[in-house]
Design a protein around this motif. Structure first.
Motif, PDB file in Angstrom:
ATOM      1  N   SER A  14       0.249  -1.138  -0.142  1.00 59.66           N
ATOM      2  CA  SER A  14      -0.184  -0.492  -0.522  1.00 59.66           C
ATOM      3  C   SER A  14       1.181   1.286   0.143  1.00 59.66           C
ATOM      4  N   LEU A  16       1.443   3.426  -2.360  1.00 54.91           N
ATOM      5  CA  LEU A  16       3.549   3.724  -2.834  1.00 54.91           C
ATOM      6  C   LEU A  16       3.341   5.311  -3.315  1.00 54.91           C
ATOM      7  N   GLY A  17       2.661   5.826  -3.533  1.00 55.31           N
ATOM      8  CA  GLY A  17       2.911   7.140  -2.994  1.00 55.31           C
ATOM      9  C   GLY A  17       3.635   7.252  -4.705  1.00 55.31           C
ATOM     10  N   LEU A  19       6.235   8.472  -6.285  1.00 53.84           N
ATOM     11  CA  LEU A  19       8.259   7.239  -7.098  1.00 53.84           C
ATOM     12  C   LEU A  19       8.649   8.301  -8.436  1.00 53.84           C
TER      13      LEU A  19
ATOM     14  N   ALA B 168      12.669   9.531 -14.430  1.00 58.72           N
ATOM     15  CA  ALA B 168      11.581   9.687 -13.603  1.00 58.72           C
ATOM     16  C   ALA B 168      10.591   8.808 -13.894  1.00 58.72           C
ATOM     17  N   GLY B 171      10.479   5.675 -13.866  1.00 57.90           N
ATOM     18  CA  GLY B 171      10.689   4.962 -12.403  1.00 57.90           C
ATOM     19  C   GLY B 171       8.705   5.973 -12.090  1.00 57.90           C
ATOM     20  N   ALA B 172       8.251   6.239 -12.810  1.00 52.55           N
ATOM     21  CA  ALA B 172       6.896   6.519 -12.252  1.00 52.55           C
ATOM     22  C   ALA B 172       5.667   5.549 -13.064  1.00 52.55           C
ATOM     23  N   THR B 175       5.878   2.382 -11.104  1.00 55.87           N
ATOM     24  CA  THR B 175       5.611   2.414  -9.703  1.00 55.87           C
ATOM     25  C   THR B 175       3.903   2.113 -10.474  1.00 55.87           C
ATOM     26  N   ALA B 179       1.710  -0.332  -8.400  1.00 54.19           N
ATOM     27  CA  ALA B 179       0.010   0.375  -7.586  1.00 54.19           C
ATOM     28  C   ALA B 179      -1.178   0.047  -8.258  1.00 54.19           C
ATOM     29  N   LEU B 182      -1.542  -3.852  -6.648  1.00 57.48           N
ATOM     30  CA  LEU B 182      -0.395  -3.695  -5.449  1.00 57.48           C
ATOM     31  C   LEU B 182      -1.249  -5.429  -4.649  1.00 57.48           C
TER      32      LEU B 182
END
Lengths: 315, 348
Positions: A14, A16-17, A19, B168, B171-172, B175, B179, B182
């Protein structure tokens, strides 16, 4: 990377925000694992955020384990379930996938979604996101299931859910059924000195002691080699070490891949084709949810492990 | 231009130094073969290899551990370490910045994003070749974007900033993918394992397809040593001395992409090597920053030695698992701090 107190490879990732780089992502994953490990070390018994106030009328589950138990408790309890975990229908993780009606909401990561269902009991695991739990704990009765390390924890968790949901009799019947089936499996296993070694290999991770696999393998009549060698929880294991240990049997999960392909994929990996288990065809393929479950179907796992063992023993 | 033939650098001209370095690395690799699960003395290892090379049959466990797993793994660690060290030296030379590392161009992050996407879609299950292929495609995509977005401008600062932005973005992307999934434990497990890097389970197949691109990359990097030397004097001075800045920028980025992309595809993300190794080469061996003819080979040798040491240490600690990417970052970070402190102390 799995918390030692959890035998099931489930982690609710959870927050992860935002990044912006790979290194921060790696750090985040590491931090998540550390926080989950710490969360799993809090205590032994299940906890409730408020004192029990009688049987719940509107129950929500935030763990696949509770999804399974609530289904198995029977129709009367099923009718009181107002929310399920997002993995309830995922056949890779849930042994009751596809059984819950589509009309029962699957609750995502947003606590508002859960609170909108107005539950009076929410069942979460100790490794559920702390932020999520904090957001609901003062608004609804929360049952936190602490440990999932095998048969004993299953029976303890079952009793907790049965009591909180007012289904103690149904939970008692499930307990009796579990104990009887376990005894039957244990009676069928080979004598102690004839029990072969076994390892479950999953993406380079193996379950050691204090896992549901360890209990299932022992009940089936095997010696979990990873546990015997001192590993605890789910641990990463080097392929060379696996070959050096050379288990007599090896277990691979199937689900994303058909079982036959999972078997051939294992044999195709460098070095692993030379394992005695592979050479002698002693590879057991198990559908993924049975390797993941921490519920009643741990005994189904044990039965699926035992069947080829007894077959080989009979030859 | 400083005289690179003076001081400690002079000894590098002597072939004996290189021969001794190569011999030490070979001996270290041979010793590394004896370290890890299973008890194999050096004599046993040599005897087993001699038997294998004669076409004889080995005991299956010994063959699996030593021949199918450990030998290719050691060779791959040498290759990847050399490639990443070389890529670091090229990057720092190209940007004339000792803090630059191959990571700033976003190559490994792009490779990781592609791999994470593959994990999320479950395509990695189709075969052992899928993940390295995805990583290679991710690295190539990033390289293509880098060139596409910077083709109209020749200055290095623009290339650097574009690389940082792409890094960046990639990387995002990783993510966001994680997400969105999850609740899938296996995805997080695989992604984490891959992002920490590992030589575990890599065989001759992985070694075979990684060798060509990395060796070509290292040779191409060495071929750029003269323009990289001239670039140290400044972009304009280098241009007046005949350096085609656009061509150098293109070739150097291509070399870095090839080395880092292939390494990442083969073993996952290994951080810090490209940043630290050129500094080690300069500090320990007295190689000047402008002497790329020596800095590049020295970075290759030291990178190979570092990666061999890291992998061997990880194997020695088995069954505990120590991710090489985490260990290189730990060692690299500590060494870098020591280096900065030493440098600062000298300046005061």
């Amino acid at each position: 990377m799995i918390p030692p107190a959890s035998s099931s490879p489930f982690i609710a990732l959870s927050s992860l925000g935002s990044l912006s780089s790979l290194s921060s992502l790696g750090r985040l994953l590491l931090a998540l694992c550390i926080s989950l490990t710490l969360a799993a070390c809090r205590g032994d018994a299940a906890r409730e955020s408020t004192a029990a106030k009688g049987p719940a009328k509107r129950i929500a589950s935030r763990t696949v384990f509770a999804d399974e138990v609530l289904w198995q408790l029977g129709e009367e309890v099923q009718a009181r379930v107002v929310g399920l975990s997002p993995m309830a229908d995922d056949a890779r993780y849930s042994t009751v996938a596809g059984r819950w009606p589509a009309s029962t909401p699957r609750v995502g990561q947003n606590p508002e979604e859960l609170l909108a269902l107005a539950p009076d009991l929410v069942i979460v695991a100790s490794f559920s996101a702390p932020e999520y739990r904090a957001a609901i704990e003062d608004k609804v009765r929360v049952l936190v299931l602490e440990d999932f390390t095998g048969f004993d924890d299953y029976l303890a968790n079952l009793a907790q859910i049965g009591e909180a949901s007012g289904a103690t009799e149904a939970a008692g019947r499930m307990r009796d059924r579990f104990v009887a089936r376990r005894a039957k499996l244990e009676a069928a296993r080979p004598p102690v000195d004839q029990r072969p070694t076994i390892i479950a290999w999953d993406y380079g991770y193996v379950p050691g002691a204090q896992t549901s696999f360890d209990d299932a393998a022992t009940t089936a009549g095997f010696v979990n080699l990873a546990a015997r060698e001192g590993l605890e929880g789910h641990q990463r294991l080097d392929a060379e070490q696996l070959v050096a240990w050379d288990p007599a049997w090896i277990v691979v999960g199937c689900g994303e891949l058909p079982c036959a392909e999972a078997r051939s994929k294992l044999a195709a990996q460098p070095g692993l084709g030379k394992l005695n288990a592979v050479a002698q065809g002693q590879i057991i393929t198990i559908p993924a949810p049975y390797l993941a479950t921490t519920g009643e179907d741990m005994l189904e796992l044990a039965a699926r492990l035992q069947a080829p063992l007894l077959g080989a023993h009979a030859k | 231009m400083p005289n690179s033939a003076t001081g400690p650098a002079r000894s590098w001209r002597h072939p004996l130094v290189w021969s001794l370095g190569a011999l030490a690395l070979t001996l270290a690799a041979a010793l590394a073969l004896t370290i890890g699960p299973g008890k194999f003395a050096l004599g046993d290892v040599l005897e087993l290899f001699a038997t294998k090379l004669r076409g004889g049959q080995l005991e299956p466990t010994a063959e699996a551990i030593l021949w199918e797993l450990r030998l290719p793994r050691i060779l791959l660690s040498l290759l990847v370490g050399a490639g990443l060290g070389c890529a670091g030296a090229v990057t720092q030379g190209l940007f004339r910045n000792p803090l630059a590392s191959p990571g700033v161009l976003g190559i490994s992050t792009g490779a990781a994003a592609a791999v994470v996407l593959g994990f999320a879609l479950g395509v990695d299950e189709q075969g052992l070749w899928v993940t390295p292929t995805l990583a290679g495609l991710g690295a190539l995509t990033m390289l293509g974007l880098l060139f596409g977005l910077t083709s109209r401008r020749q200055d290095l600062a623009y290339l650097l900033l574009t690389g940082v932005a792409l890094n960046a973005l990639a990387g995002a992307a990783s993510t966001v993918i994680l997400a969105l999934f999850l609740d899938r434990y296996a995805l997080a497990q695989k992604a984490m394992a891959w992002m920490m890097g590992s030589f575990d389970g890599r065989g001759f197949t992985q070694l075979g397809w990684a060798s060509g691109p990395i060796l070509i990359g290292m040779i191409a990097a060495w071929a750029l040593h003269r323009p990289l030397d001239l670039l140290v004097l400044g972009e304009e001075t280098a241009a007046t001395l005949g350096v085609d800045r656009g061509r150098l920028r293109l070739l150097a980025a291509l070399v870095v992409g090839l080395l880092v992309g292939t390494s990442t595809a083969a073993v996952g993300v290994i951080g810090f090597v490209g940043l630290v190794v050129p500094h080690v080469a300069r500090a320990l061996l007295g190689v000047a920053g402008h002497a790329h003819a020596r800095l590049l080979p020295a970075s290759m040798v030291i990178g190979a030695a570092l990666m061999l040491g890291v992998d061997t240490l990880g194997r020695a600690l088995t069954p505990m698992f120590l991710a090489p990417g985490a260990l290189t970052s730990l060692i690299g970070g500590l060494f870098f701090l020591w280096l900065l402190r030493r440098h600062g102390g000298g300046a005061s």
